[in-house]
Design a protein around this motif. Structure first.
Motif, PDB file in Angstrom:
ATOM      1  N   VAL A 173      -2.040  -9.837  13.323  1.00 34.82           N
ATOM      2  CA  VAL A 173      -1.470  -9.357  12.060  1.00 34.82           C
ATOM      3  C   VAL A 173      -0.025  -8.936  12.273  1.00 34.82           C
ATOM      4  O   VAL A 173       0.872  -9.270  11.469  1.00 34.82           O
ATOM      5  CB  VAL A 173      -2.308  -8.191  11.497  1.00 34.82           C
ATOM      6  N   THR A 174       0.240  -8.193  13.354  1.00 35.01           N
ATOM      7  CA  THR A 174       1.608  -7.775  13.650  1.00 35.01           C
ATOM      8  C   THR A 174       2.530  -8.977  13.826  1.00 35.01           C
ATOM      9  O   THR A 174       3.664  -8.993  13.331  1.00 35.01           O
ATOM     10  CB  THR A 174       1.630  -6.906  14.922  1.00 35.01           C
ATOM     11  N   ARG A 175       2.036  -9.998  14.531  1.00 35.12           N
ATOM     12  CA  ARG A 175       2.848 -11.203  14.726  1.00 35.12           C
ATOM     13  C   ARG A 175       3.205 -11.828  13.387  1.00 35.12           C
ATOM     14  O   ARG A 175       4.361 -12.233  13.158  1.00 35.12           O
ATOM     15  CB  ARG A 175       2.091 -12.215  15.595  1.00 35.12           C
ATOM     16  N   MET A 176       2.235 -11.915  12.484  1.00 35.37           N
ATOM     17  CA  MET A 176       2.497 -12.506  11.176  1.00 35.37           C
ATOM     18  C   MET A 176       3.466 -11.649  10.361  1.00 35.37           C
ATOM     19  O   MET A 176       4.376 -12.172   9.700  1.00 35.37           O
ATOM     20  CB  MET A 176       1.181 -12.680  10.419  1.00 35.37           C
ATOM     21  N   LEU A 177       3.293 -10.343  10.400  1.00 37.89           N
ATOM     22  CA  LEU A 177       4.152  -9.454   9.628  1.00 37.89           C
ATOM     23  C   LEU A 177       5.601  -9.525  10.079  1.00 37.89           C
ATOM     24  O   LEU A 177       6.526  -9.455   9.261  1.00 37.89           O
ATOM     25  CB  LEU A 177       3.647  -8.010   9.729  1.00 37.89           C
ATOM     26  N   LEU A 178       5.797  -9.668  11.390  1.00 36.20           N
ATOM     27  CA  LEU A 178       7.144  -9.604  11.954  1.00 36.20           C
ATOM     28  C   LEU A 178       7.758 -10.977  12.198  1.00 36.20           C
ATOM     29  O   LEU A 178       8.842 -11.075  12.774  1.00 36.20           O
ATOM     30  CB  LEU A 178       7.117  -8.823  13.271  1.00 36.20           C
ATOM     31  N   SER A 179       7.107 -12.025  11.751  1.00 39.69           N
ATOM     32  CA  SER A 179       7.532 -13.384  12.113  1.00 39.69           C
ATOM     33  C   SER A 179       8.884 -13.773  11.517  1.00 39.69           C
ATOM     34  O   SER A 179       9.614 -14.574  12.098  1.00 39.69           O
ATOM     35  CB  SER A 179       6.468 -14.396  11.682  1.00 39.69           C
ATOM     36  N   THR A 180       9.225 -13.234  10.350  1.00 34.40           N
ATOM     37  CA  THR A 180      10.440 -13.667   9.667  1.00 34.40           C
ATOM     38  C   THR A 180      11.201 -12.451   9.136  1.00 34.40           C
ATOM     39  O   THR A 180      11.118 -12.120   7.948  1.00 34.40           O
ATOM     40  CB  THR A 180      10.111 -14.626   8.505  1.00 34.40           C
ATOM     41  N   PRO A 181      11.953 -11.751   9.990  1.00 33.54           N
ATOM     42  CA  PRO A 181      12.656 -10.544   9.556  1.00 33.54           C
ATOM     43  C   PRO A 181      13.625 -10.780   8.407  1.00 33.54           C
ATOM     44  O   PRO A 181      13.889  -9.864   7.617  1.00 33.54           O
ATOM     45  CB  PRO A 181      13.401 -10.098  10.824  1.00 33.54           C
ATOM     46  N   SER A 182      14.170 -12.001   8.294  1.00 33.22           N
ATOM     47  CA  SER A 182      15.117 -12.290   7.213  1.00 33.22           C
ATOM     48  C   SER A 182      14.437 -12.370   5.848  1.00 33.22           C
ATOM     49  O   SER A 182      15.108 -12.285   4.809  1.00 33.22           O
ATOM     50  CB  SER A 182      15.848 -13.599   7.491  1.00 33.22           C
ATOM     51  N   ALA A 183      13.137 -12.559   5.830  1.00 29.53           N
ATOM     52  CA  ALA A 183      12.358 -12.577   4.587  1.00 29.53           C
ATOM     53  C   ALA A 183      11.059 -11.823   4.845  1.00 29.53           C
ATOM     54  O   ALA A 183       9.988 -12.415   4.958  1.00 29.53           O
ATOM     55  CB  ALA A 183      12.083 -14.010   4.144  1.00 29.53           C
ATOM     56  N   PRO A 184      11.137 -10.498   4.946  1.00 31.99           N
ATOM     57  CA  PRO A 184       9.984  -9.713   5.392  1.00 31.99           C
ATOM     58  C   PRO A 184       8.906  -9.547   4.321  1.00 31.99           C
ATOM     59  O   PRO A 184       9.107  -9.868   3.148  1.00 31.99           O
ATOM     60  CB  PRO A 184      10.606  -8.351   5.726  1.00 31.99           C
ATOM     61  N   VAL A 185       7.772  -9.049   4.765  1.00 37.51           N
ATOM     62  CA  VAL A 185       6.699  -8.628   3.869  1.00 37.51           C
ATOM     63  C   VAL A 185       7.011  -7.212   3.392  1.00 37.51           C
ATOM     64  O   VAL A 185       7.422  -6.358   4.185  1.00 37.51           O
ATOM     65  CB  VAL A 185       5.337  -8.643   4.592  1.00 37.51           C
ATOM     66  N   ALA A 186       6.858  -6.971   2.103  1.00 39.27           N
ATOM     67  CA  ALA A 186       7.004  -5.625   1.543  1.00 39.27           C
ATOM     68  C   ALA A 186       5.604  -5.043   1.346  1.00 39.27           C
ATOM     69  O   ALA A 186       4.732  -5.697   0.775  1.00 39.27           O
ATOM     70  CB  ALA A 186       7.765  -5.663   0.229  1.00 39.27           C
ATOM     71  N   LEU A 187       5.392  -3.823   1.817  1.00 40.68           N
ATOM     72  CA  LEU A 187       4.065  -3.207   1.779  1.00 40.68           C
ATOM     73  C   LEU A 187       4.119  -1.871   1.056  1.00 40.68           C
ATOM     74  O   LEU A 187       5.035  -1.069   1.259  1.00 40.68           O
ATOM     75  CB  LEU A 187       3.555  -2.991   3.204  1.00 40.68           C
ATOM     76  N   LEU A 188       3.117  -1.643   0.211  1.00 37.72           N
ATOM     77  CA  LEU A 188       2.905  -0.348  -0.439  1.00 37.72           C
ATOM     78  C   LEU A 188       1.431  -0.010  -0.323  1.00 37.72           C
ATOM     79  O   LEU A 188       0.577  -0.880  -0.500  1.00 37.72           O
ATOM     80  CB  LEU A 188       3.334  -0.390  -1.909  1.00 37.72           C
ATOM     81  N   VAL A 189       1.111   1.248  -0.037  1.00 35.06           N
ATOM     82  CA  VAL A 189      -0.274   1.702   0.070  1.00 35.06           C
ATOM     83  C   VAL A 189      -0.480   2.848  -0.915  1.00 35.06           C
ATOM     84  O   VAL A 189       0.299   3.810  -0.924  1.00 35.06           O
ATOM     85  CB  VAL A 189      -0.620   2.172   1.495  1.00 35.06           C
ATOM     86  N   TYR A 190      -1.491   2.722  -1.750  1.00 38.15           N
ATOM     87  CA  TYR A 190      -1.822   3.811  -2.660  1.00 38.15           C
ATOM     88  C   TYR A 190      -3.332   4.021  -2.666  1.00 38.15           C
ATOM     89  O   TYR A 190      -4.103   3.152  -2.244  1.00 38.15           O
ATOM     90  CB  TYR A 190      -1.308   3.533  -4.076  1.00 38.15           C
ATOM     91  N   GLU A 191      -3.748   5.209  -3.081  1.00 36.52           N
ATOM     92  CA  GLU A 191      -5.177   5.486  -3.188  1.00 36.52           C
ATOM     93  C   GLU A 191      -5.528   5.732  -4.650  1.00 36.52           C
ATOM     94  O   GLU A 191      -4.693   6.158  -5.444  1.00 36.52           O
ATOM     95  CB  GLU A 191      -5.568   6.671  -2.309  1.00 36.52           C
ATOM     96  N   TRP A 192      -6.772   5.438  -4.987  1.00 37.53           N
ATOM     97  CA  TRP A 192      -7.190   5.529  -6.372  1.00 37.53           C
ATOM     98  C   TRP A 192      -8.596   6.113  -6.462  1.00 37.53           C
ATOM     99  O   TRP A 192      -9.384   6.035  -5.537  1.00 37.53           O
ATOM    100  CB  TRP A 192      -7.144   4.156  -7.046  1.00 37.53           C
ATOM    101  N   SER A 193      -8.872   6.701  -7.628  1.00 34.08           N
ATOM    102  CA  SER A 193     -10.187   7.294  -7.873  1.00 34.08           C
ATOM    103  C   SER A 193     -10.423   7.294  -9.378  1.00 34.08           C
ATOM    104  O   SER A 193     -10.593   6.236  -9.972  1.00 34.08           O
ATOM    105  CB  SER A 193     -10.246   8.711  -7.286  1.00 34.08           C
ATOM    106  N   GLY A 194     -10.407   8.504 -10.006  1.00 31.35           N
ATOM    107  CA  GLY A 194     -10.568   8.599 -11.444  1.00 31.35           C
ATOM    108  C   GLY A 194      -9.314   8.178 -12.186  1.00 31.35           C
ATOM    109  O   GLY A 194      -8.309   7.799 -11.587  1.00 31.35           O
ATOM    110  N   PRO A 195      -9.329   8.260 -13.522  1.00 33.23           N
ATOM    111  CA  PRO A 195      -8.204   7.773 -14.321  1.00 33.23           C
ATOM    112  C   PRO A 195      -6.860   8.413 -13.990  1.00 33.23           C
ATOM    113  O   PRO A 195      -5.820   7.776 -14.137  1.00 33.23           O
ATOM    114  CB  PRO A 195      -8.638   8.114 -15.761  1.00 33.23           C
ATOM    115  N   ALA A 196      -6.857   9.655 -13.538  1.00 32.45           N
ATOM    116  CA  ALA A 196      -5.593  10.345 -13.253  1.00 32.45           C
ATOM    117  C   ALA A 196      -5.417  10.610 -11.768  1.00 32.45           C
ATOM    118  O   ALA A 196      -4.626  11.477 -11.380  1.00 32.45           O
ATOM    119  CB  ALA A 196      -5.532  11.668 -14.028  1.00 32.45           C
TER     120      ALA A 196
END
Length: 240
Positions: free
Chosen positions: A60-83
């Protein structure tokens, strides 16, 4: 993501792609983690630590870092009830190992928040799609939803899915279940039935899929397999 689609993307870059596209990212990944009332503190930690393990798996690290000129953008969020949605890692372009280390550290330092017991899956999907709308310059945009149960609050997933897909967003799912649920434990929906629910109600887009984890103990392995499948074909060598 098929290799054919990846080649089409590369062809667009080589044949008149805009400067904005070249300077952008090759994929935006928004990861939505289920922290509803069915997820206890131990399972919460297994989920967070499992994501750290997956992001740092060698392939996974190899794939993520394979093309620094066009990188992957990552966001992590958590969810539960409506608010109860919260960003754990804001949009970060993984253009080097130090960025991956920063993401891992932020996740490792995350502590469980108080959350309502409901499962607002439709709202979680809409939330992730809004985040992905901030990354329209990326070649592809993918929303990952992890969940261990059906939606029981807010709009039904089927009522928001098609509109999200029409915006060019793919939704994949990581379904957490168990082979032999304990009697009376309502968290553990039989894995086949729950997978069918997510396949019918949640996922959308070309090559969308459902990955399964047989319990939270299997989350790291399932997330690793899921990321490898999503990143495969988008690891493009530097343009000559």
């Amino acid at each position: 993501m098929t290799r054919l689609r990846a080649l089409c993307l590369l062809g667009a870059l080589l044949c008149g792609g805009t400067g904005e596209a070249v300077a952008g990212c090759r994929q935006a990944l928004a990861l939505g983690l289920d922290v509803s009332g069915s997820v206890d503190l131990r399972e919460y930690r297994l989920q967070i630590d499992g994501l750290i393990t997956a992001l740092n798996a060698p392939e996974v690290t190899r794939m993520l870092l394979s093309t620094p000129s066009a990188p992957v953008a990552l966001l992590v969020y958590e969810w539960s009830g409506p608010a109860d949605q919260a960003v754990l890692v804001p949009w970060t372009r993984i253009d080097g190992p130090e960025r991956l280390a920063e993401i891992s550290m932020a996740l490792a330092e995350t502590e469980r928040r108080d959350a309502t017991p409901g499962t607002a899956l439709g709202i979680a999907m809409e939330t992730g799609a809004r985040y992905l709308d901030e990354q329209k310059g990326c070649w592809t945009r993918t929303l990952d939803i992890s969940g261990d149960g059906r939606s029981n609050l807010g709009p039904r997933p089927r009522d928001v899915r098609d509109a999200i897909g029409a915006r060019g967003i793919t939704i994949n799912a990581l379904v957490i279940g168990a082979d032999a649920p304990a009697i009376g434990d309502q968290r553990h929906v039989e894995i086949g039935e729950l997978s069918s629910y997510f396949r019918t109600e949640v996922i959308t887009g070309p090559d969308a899929f459902v990955q399964t984890a047989l319990g939270f103990e299997d989350y790291a392995a399932a997330m690793t397999a899921k990321l490898k499948r999503e990143l495969d074909g988008l690891a493009i060598s530097e343009l000559q």
